[in-house]
Design an enzyme around this catalytic site. Structure first.
Site, PDB file in Angstrom:
ATOM      1  N   HIS A  42     -19.247  15.561  27.159  1.00 59.69           N
ATOM      2  CA  HIS A  42     -19.062  16.007  25.844  1.00 59.69           C
ATOM      3  C   HIS A  42     -20.139  15.383  24.791  1.00 59.69           C
ATOM      4  O   HIS A  42     -19.737  14.973  23.703  1.00 59.69           O
ATOM      5  CB  HIS A  42     -17.658  16.121  25.163  1.00 59.69           C
ATOM      6  CG  HIS A  42     -16.741  17.051  25.606  1.00 59.69           C
ATOM      7  ND1 HIS A  42     -15.656  17.031  25.944  1.00 59.69           N
ATOM      8  CD2 HIS A  42     -17.116  18.503  25.976  1.00 59.69           C
ATOM      9  CE1 HIS A  42     -14.940  18.052  26.313  1.00 59.69           C
ATOM     10  NE2 HIS A  42     -16.114  19.041  26.454  1.00 59.69           N
ATOM     11  N   HIS A 128      -8.194  22.156  27.707  1.00 60.55           N
ATOM     12  CA  HIS A 128      -9.229  21.277  28.001  1.00 60.55           C
ATOM     13  C   HIS A 128      -9.526  21.410  29.326  1.00 60.55           C
ATOM     14  O   HIS A 128      -8.616  21.344  30.182  1.00 60.55           O
ATOM     15  CB  HIS A 128      -8.460  19.781  27.599  1.00 60.55           C
ATOM     16  CG  HIS A 128      -9.375  18.743  27.613  1.00 60.55           C
ATOM     17  ND1 HIS A 128      -9.798  18.095  29.131  1.00 60.55           N
ATOM     18  CD2 HIS A 128     -10.072  17.870  26.774  1.00 60.55           C
ATOM     19  CE1 HIS A 128     -10.469  17.084  28.682  1.00 60.55           C
ATOM     20  NE2 HIS A 128     -10.833  17.070  27.355  1.00 60.55           N
ATOM     21  N   GLU A 130     -10.151  19.144  31.863  1.00 61.57           N
ATOM     22  CA  GLU A 130      -9.505  18.261  32.717  1.00 61.57           C
ATOM     23  C   GLU A 130      -7.915  18.833  32.895  1.00 61.57           C
ATOM     24  O   GLU A 130      -7.482  18.924  33.987  1.00 61.57           O
ATOM     25  CB  GLU A 130      -9.278  16.886  31.993  1.00 61.57           C
ATOM     26  CG  GLU A 130      -8.399  16.168  33.009  1.00 61.57           C
ATOM     27  CD  GLU A 130      -7.894  14.689  32.382  1.00 61.57           C
ATOM     28  OE1 GLU A 130      -8.738  14.242  31.704  1.00 61.57           O
ATOM     29  OE2 GLU A 130      -6.847  14.578  32.209  1.00 61.57           O
ATOM     30  N   THR A 168      -5.491  12.829  30.620  1.00 62.33           N
ATOM     31  CA  THR A 168      -5.659  11.245  30.685  1.00 62.33           C
ATOM     32  C   THR A 168      -6.012  10.784  29.223  1.00 62.33           C
ATOM     33  O   THR A 168      -5.653   9.615  28.910  1.00 62.33           O
ATOM     34  CB  THR A 168      -6.904  10.846  31.517  1.00 62.33           C
ATOM     35  OG1 THR A 168      -8.048  11.599  31.034  1.00 62.33           O
ATOM     36  CG2 THR A 168      -6.636  11.240  33.110  1.00 62.33           C
ATOM     37  N   SER A 224     -15.353  16.280  21.658  1.00 63.69           N
ATOM     38  CA  SER A 224     -14.768  15.614  22.556  1.00 63.69           C
ATOM     39  C   SER A 224     -13.383  15.292  22.037  1.00 63.69           C
ATOM     40  O   SER A 224     -13.277  14.591  20.970  1.00 63.69           O
ATOM     41  CB  SER A 224     -15.668  14.108  22.613  1.00 63.69           C
ATOM     42  OG  SER A 224     -14.886  13.042  22.835  1.00 63.69           O
ATOM     43  N   ASN A 226     -11.229  12.984  22.708  1.00 63.21           N
ATOM     44  CA  ASN A 226     -10.758  11.653  22.578  1.00 63.21           C
ATOM     45  C   ASN A 226     -11.592  10.956  21.455  1.00 63.21           C
ATOM     46  O   ASN A 226     -10.760  10.224  20.540  1.00 63.21           O
ATOM     47  CB  ASN A 226     -10.948  10.751  23.970  1.00 63.21           C
ATOM     48  CG  ASN A 226     -12.293  10.508  23.796  1.00 63.21           C
ATOM     49  OD1 ASN A 226     -12.860   9.339  23.474  1.00 63.21           O
ATOM     50  ND2 ASN A 226     -13.031  11.275  24.679  1.00 63.21           N
ATOM     51  N   SER A 268     -17.321   9.663  25.179  1.00 63.85           N
ATOM     52  CA  SER A 268     -18.833  10.295  25.676  1.00 63.85           C
ATOM     53  C   SER A 268     -19.946   9.830  24.797  1.00 63.85           C
ATOM     54  O   SER A 268     -20.854  10.708  25.034  1.00 63.85           O
ATOM     55  CB  SER A 268     -18.604  11.848  25.635  1.00 63.85           C
ATOM     56  OG  SER A 268     -17.732  12.146  24.320  1.00 63.85           O
TER      57      SER A 268
HETATM   58 FE1  SF4 Z   1     -11.725   8.379  33.895  1.00 63.09          FE
HETATM   59 FE2  SF4 Z   1     -12.671   8.064  31.561  1.00 63.09          FE
HETATM   60 FE3  SF4 Z   1     -10.944   9.987  31.961  1.00 63.09          FE
HETATM   61 FE4  SF4 Z   1     -10.143   7.413  32.047  1.00 63.09          FE
HETATM   62  S1  SF4 Z   1     -10.888   8.695  30.262  1.00 63.09           S
HETATM   63  S2  SF4 Z   1      -9.496   9.191  33.388  1.00 63.09           S
HETATM   64  S3  SF4 Z   1     -12.092   6.419  33.079  1.00 63.09           S
HETATM   65  S4  SF4 Z   1     -12.800   9.690  32.836  1.00 63.09           S
END
Ligand code: SF4
Length: 287
Positions: A42, A128, A130, A168, A224, A226, A268
């Site tokens: 991202h 998302h 993921e 995650t 992103s 995170n 990212s």
């Molecule tokens: Fe993998 Fe990064 Fe996602 Fe953690 S944050 S699961 S290291 S891609």
């Protein structure tokens, strides 16, 4: 004035691995043309650089079906089983799976536990990529829960066993709260805290630095999740928190009394951008 750069700032292991995979593939003509399913990371800078080197981003299953040669890379977020099979089955096309091993582990858990008869609850953001991918590894019903209200209204049958996993990059405290709410509802649940350490470490370190800093800078792409969460964490303890994408965005208004400026960056954000911001802050340049 001290400038403290978080040790955990920037690319996490999974993203670095996926981005390096694409650059490595580009070195060998026999892999060309190279595609990624969704942007590899991202971050517009990185995606733009790859585009200039000929990498194209595919966004839909239809686009995958239109590819007849070259290489398609699955990014660190991973994809659903259906998409993974679709890419692997394309004749004349090489599939390179750069799904982060931590995400692969969640896919295995979801698949195995759903095969054993458990419905799946993913604590995360339903939109998302993921989470979309993870959901696609369940052979039974799967629900995505992000808020207390959604936990309260979870559509899965409370009499059927469930397995709870996390996106995650989800915030740990919020995850624990939502799991507690689901358990209160009476679910017979096994719970896997699949939040990645990289995220937890980055969040903890950012919070620690921000709590001492006069000014905190979070570098990341607003797309992103995170990075946006890092900003939220820092902003809570440091009012003067800036959320920027690159050095040019920084409109730092210093009073001259600041003792500590903290810098962190989302998973990212590439190293060169972090360094650029640090050196600009250090040089006292105005933007
Ligand atoms: Fe993998 Fe990064 Fe996602 Fe953690 S944050 S699961 S290291 S891609």
């Amino acid at each position: 004035m001290e400038i403290r750069l978080a040790k955990s700032a920037g690319f996490c292991f999974g993203v670095e691995r996926a981005v390096n995979t694409v650059y490595e593939l580009l070195k060998d003509e026999s892999n060309h043309p190279v595609y990624t399913y969704g942007p590899i990371v991202h971050n517009r800078e990185v995606v733009g650089d790859l585009e200039r080197r000929g990498v194209r981003v595919l966004n839909t299953p239809e686009e995958i079906r239109g590819i007849e040669k070259g290489t398609i890379v699955i990014r660190a977020h991973g994809v659903s089983e259906e998409i993974s099979r679709l890419i692997s089955a394309r004749p004349g096309v090489k599939c390179v799976d750069a799904t982060c091993p931590f995400v692969q582990r969640i896919h295995r858990t979801v698949r195995e536990e759903s095969l054993k008869g458990r419905n799946i609850i993913i604590i995360g953001n339903a939109g998302h990529p993921e989470v979309v991918g993870t959901k696609g590894w369940s052979v039974r019903e799967a629900a995505v829960i992000e808020t207390a209200e959604e936990a309260q209204n979870c559509p899965l049958d409370v009499n059927e066993p469930v397995c709870i996993v996390a996106q995650t990059t989800f915030r740990a405290t919020k995850f624990e709260d939502l799991v507690a709410r689901l358990q209160e509802k009476g679910y017979n649940a096994i719970c896997m805290n699949t939040i990645c350490n990289a995220t937890q470490e980055r969040q903890t370190e950012a919070g620690e630095i921000a709590s001492k800093a006069d000014v905190m800078i979070v570098i990341g792409d607003p797309a992103s999740s995170n990075s946006a969460k890092l900003y939220e964490i820092c902003r809570r303890v440091c009012e003067r928190t800036y959320f920027i994408q690159r050095a040019e965005d920084l409109n730092l208004q210093l009073t001259g009394t600041e003792a500590l400026i903290g810098i962190t960056a989302g998973a990212s954000t590439p190293k060169n951008i972090i360094e650029e911001v640090r050196s600009h802050v250090g040089s006292g340049n105005e933007f």
